[in-house]
Design an enzyme around this catalytic site. Structure first.
Site, mmCIF file in Angstrom:
data_model
loop_
_atom_site.group_PDB
_atom_site.id
_atom_site.type_symbol
_atom_site.label_atom_id
_atom_site.label_comp_id
_atom_site.label_asym_id
_atom_site.label_seq_id
_atom_site.Cartn_x
_atom_site.Cartn_y
_atom_site.Cartn_z
ATOM 1 N N HIS A 20 -10.115 -0.954 1.739
ATOM 2 C CA HIS A 20 -8.833 -1.650 1.947
ATOM 3 C C HIS A 20 -8.974 -2.707 3.046
ATOM 4 O O HIS A 20 -8.508 -3.832 2.910
ATOM 5 C CB HIS A 20 -7.742 -0.654 2.370
ATOM 6 C CG HIS A 20 -7.383 0.343 1.317
ATOM 7 N ND1 HIS A 20 -7.377 1.695 1.550
ATOM 8 C CD2 HIS A 20 -7.013 0.200 0.027
ATOM 9 C CE1 HIS A 20 -7.015 2.340 0.453
ATOM 10 N NE2 HIS A 20 -6.796 1.452 -0.486
ATOM 11 N N THR B 244 0.815 -1.214 0.000
ATOM 12 C CA THR B 244 0.000 0.000 0.000
ATOM 13 C C THR B 244 0.847 1.261 0.000
ATOM 14 O O THR B 244 1.976 1.260 0.481
ATOM 15 C CB THR B 244 -0.969 0.022 1.216
ATOM 16 O OG1 THR B 244 -1.813 1.172 1.112
ATOM 17 C CG2 THR B 244 -0.224 0.070 2.542
ATOM 18 N N ARG B 245 0.284 2.320 -0.557
ATOM 19 C CA ARG B 245 0.896 3.648 -0.455
ATOM 20 C C ARG B 245 -0.177 4.622 0.006
ATOM 21 O O ARG B 245 -0.112 5.807 -0.237
ATOM 22 C CB ARG B 245 1.493 4.080 -1.797
ATOM 23 C CG ARG B 245 0.514 4.118 -2.937
ATOM 24 C CD ARG B 245 1.167 4.528 -4.240
ATOM 25 N NE ARG B 245 0.449 4.018 -5.382
ATOM 26 C CZ ARG B 245 -0.141 4.769 -6.298
ATOM 27 N NH1 ARG B 245 -0.110 6.074 -6.206
ATOM 28 N NH2 ARG B 245 -0.751 4.214 -7.313
ATOM 29 N N HIS C 108 -8.785 2.990 3.871
ATOM 30 C CA HIS C 108 -10.222 3.223 4.020
ATOM 31 C C HIS C 108 -10.893 1.868 4.220
ATOM 32 O O HIS C 108 -10.223 0.822 4.233
ATOM 33 C CB HIS C 108 -10.796 4.039 2.851
ATOM 34 C CG HIS C 108 -10.564 3.469 1.487
ATOM 35 N ND1 HIS C 108 -10.916 2.175 1.143
ATOM 36 C CD2 HIS C 108 -10.024 4.019 0.367
ATOM 37 C CE1 HIS C 108 -10.619 1.969 -0.120
ATOM 38 N NE2 HIS C 108 -10.054 3.065 -0.619
ATOM 39 N N ARG D 37 -7.314 -3.279 -7.940
ATOM 40 C CA ARG D 37 -7.632 -2.617 -9.198
ATOM 41 C C ARG D 37 -6.558 -1.572 -9.491
ATOM 42 O O ARG D 37 -6.161 -0.832 -8.590
ATOM 43 C CB ARG D 37 -9.000 -1.947 -9.043
ATOM 44 C CG ARG D 37 -9.534 -1.314 -10.284
ATOM 45 C CD ARG D 37 -10.845 -0.605 -9.957
ATOM 46 N NE ARG D 37 -11.390 0.049 -11.137
ATOM 47 C CZ ARG D 37 -10.998 1.222 -11.588
ATOM 48 N NH1 ARG D 37 -10.053 1.897 -10.932
ATOM 49 N NH2 ARG D 37 -11.541 1.743 -12.664
#
Lengths: 378, 75
Positions: A196, A188-189, A193, A282
């Site tokens: 996720h 992740t970067r 939310h 995505r």
């Protein structure tokens, strides 16, 4: 435990005072912080089986086939660019000290110095030559030559988050101690939310452990700042994650925004950390409209020998009719019932100092983010 | 890319009947040739033979555990 990529976890460390002192007498090349971090990634096995900067044969194979010269999957060139002047003062067989500011970070044994075609690099790796693409823009600023050869790390580069810094050797011991035979890695970067969280927990349902591995390093304007990502995940872990089956550790390397190719690279690094599965979302590692939403899923079908299992996820949203977080595959209701986890909307609200709705972001996570004056890279 | 770079492909022989069977199988799939299909299958099989990881030494593992405890990852 899953084998590291190529079968062996690379370790190229020499933290002796003698070697550090000797480095001062050698010809020098400067490296920036991101390059220092990648030197450490090579030396601590994150980039196994790489033992240094790519020589021409590997570099060209990576561009052409997305594989090293020995056919092992590898999609992103790991290289050091040098100027004409540096090229003229160095020769094959030299040992060079790589300095970050005044600290000798690594030794490089110069095996080969070669030219490269930036346009071809951009086309093959980023699938575009547009300088609107941040990866291409960075590439175009690089110097004209590449130097390849094995490296030895002399000092770990500085980190702002030592308490979250884990190397593959450490995660492998950690997973073993926790009794996790199957582990899913999450790249992740972003600050998390609810979408996720749903993806991570859906994946965790099928494996023993979840390894959240935020990427810390150079990012583009508008991305969450590193300390914000960490604070947000700390809040999420404290309030919503089971301690025995989820853990958090950082990975310090820059985002390349190379979409599908970077998704493979991300999976390889997590395999080296000991993950058996890897979540691919995505438009993974994408930027703007440079890649199709599921290009990063499709590329995995070209790599039957990757060994880490990709878990493909579609976009999730909250459906008011279903009363839960769903995606278009499992929800029959129309767009009028959907609350999308829009990154843009969440950013807008956070910038105004407001909590996003609870359906989109946990209040504890929002509060952790709102502690920062400006949560985003400027 | 260097000009005249040699492409690293070679030829292997398979029975013609098998070749035709594969041709039929890959119709309508993402595979563009029998070669690409055979390469895919062989890579998948060869990957199974990957050498198992060498375990860390006891000393190494203890050192790592100590650090993990200090960081709060292990109790």
């Amino acid at each position: 435990m899953i084998s590291p990529h190529g079968g062996k976890l690379i370790e190229r460390l020499d933290f002796s005072e003698k070697s550090r002192e000797e480095a001062n007498e050698l010809p020098r090349l400067s490296v920036n912080l991101d390059e220092s971090r990648d030197l450490a990634n090579i030396a601590h096995g994150v980039f196994s089986p790489l033992e240094g900067y790519m020589v021409r044969e590997d570099f060209e194979n990576v561009l052409e086939d997305g594989r090293l010269a020995n056919d092992l999957p590898w999609t992103i060139p790991i290289t050091k660019d040098i100027s004409e002047e540096d090229k003229n003062r160095l020769k094959e067989g030299d040992t060079v000290a790589l300095f970050y500011n005044d600290t000798p970070i690594a030794l490089l044994n110069v095996e080969e110095i070669y030219t490269y075609d930036k346009k071809e690099y951009a086309e093959k790796v980023f699938r575009t030559t547009s300088i609107e693409h941040p990866g291409v823009a960075n590439l175009m600023k690089k110097k004209e030559y590449l130097v390849g050869g094995k490296i030895t790390l002399l000092n770990d580069p500085p980190t702002k988050f030592p308490q979250y810094k884990l190397w593959p050797k450490e995660t492998r011991v950690l997973f073993k101690e926790k009794g996790w035979k199957t582990v899913v890695g999450f790249q992740t970067r972003n600050a998390p939310h609810v979408g996720h969280e749903y993806v991570q927990k859906a994946a965790l349902t099928f494996v023993d452990g979840l390894f959240i591995n935020p990427l810390i390093g150079k990012k583009k304007k508008g991305d969450f700042r590193d300390e914000v990502i960490i604070a947000a995940y700390d809040a999420l872990f404290e309030h919503y994650y089971p301690k025995n089956s989820a853990t958090l550790g950082i990975l310090e390397t820059e985002m390349r925004y190379a979409g599908p190719r970077e998704a493979i690279f991300h999976a390889i690094m997590r395999k080296n950390f000991g993950c058996t599965h890897f979540i691919v979302g995505r438009d993974h590692a994408g930027v703007g409209n440079f890649y199709g939403p599921f290009d990063a899923h499709e590329i995995f079908y070209e790599y039957p020998d990757l060994k880490i299992e990709p878990l493909f996820f579609r976009s999730f949203y909250y459906c008011k009719k279903c009363g839960s977080v769903v995606n278009d595959k499992i929800c029959p209701h129309g767009p009028e019932f959907r609350v999308n986890f829009s990154g843009t909307k969440i950013r807008e609200l956070l910038l105004k100092g407001e909590r996003p709705p609870e359906l989109m972001m946990r209040p504890e996570v929002a509060d952790a983010i709102l502690q920062f004056d400006n949560p985003f890279v400027e | 890319m260097t000009e005249g770079k040699e492409k690293k492909y070679t030829t292997v022989s398979i029975p013609t009947t098998l070749f035709k069977k594969i041709e039929r199988r890959i119709k309508g799939t993402g595979f563009t040739s029998v070669s690409s299909y055979v390469t895919y299958v062989l890579r998948e099989i060869i990957a199974e033979d990957e050498v198992p990881e060498e375990p860390f030494s006891k000393e190494d593992e203890e050192r790592v555990k100590e650090r993990l405890r200090a960081l709060g990852y292990l109790e």
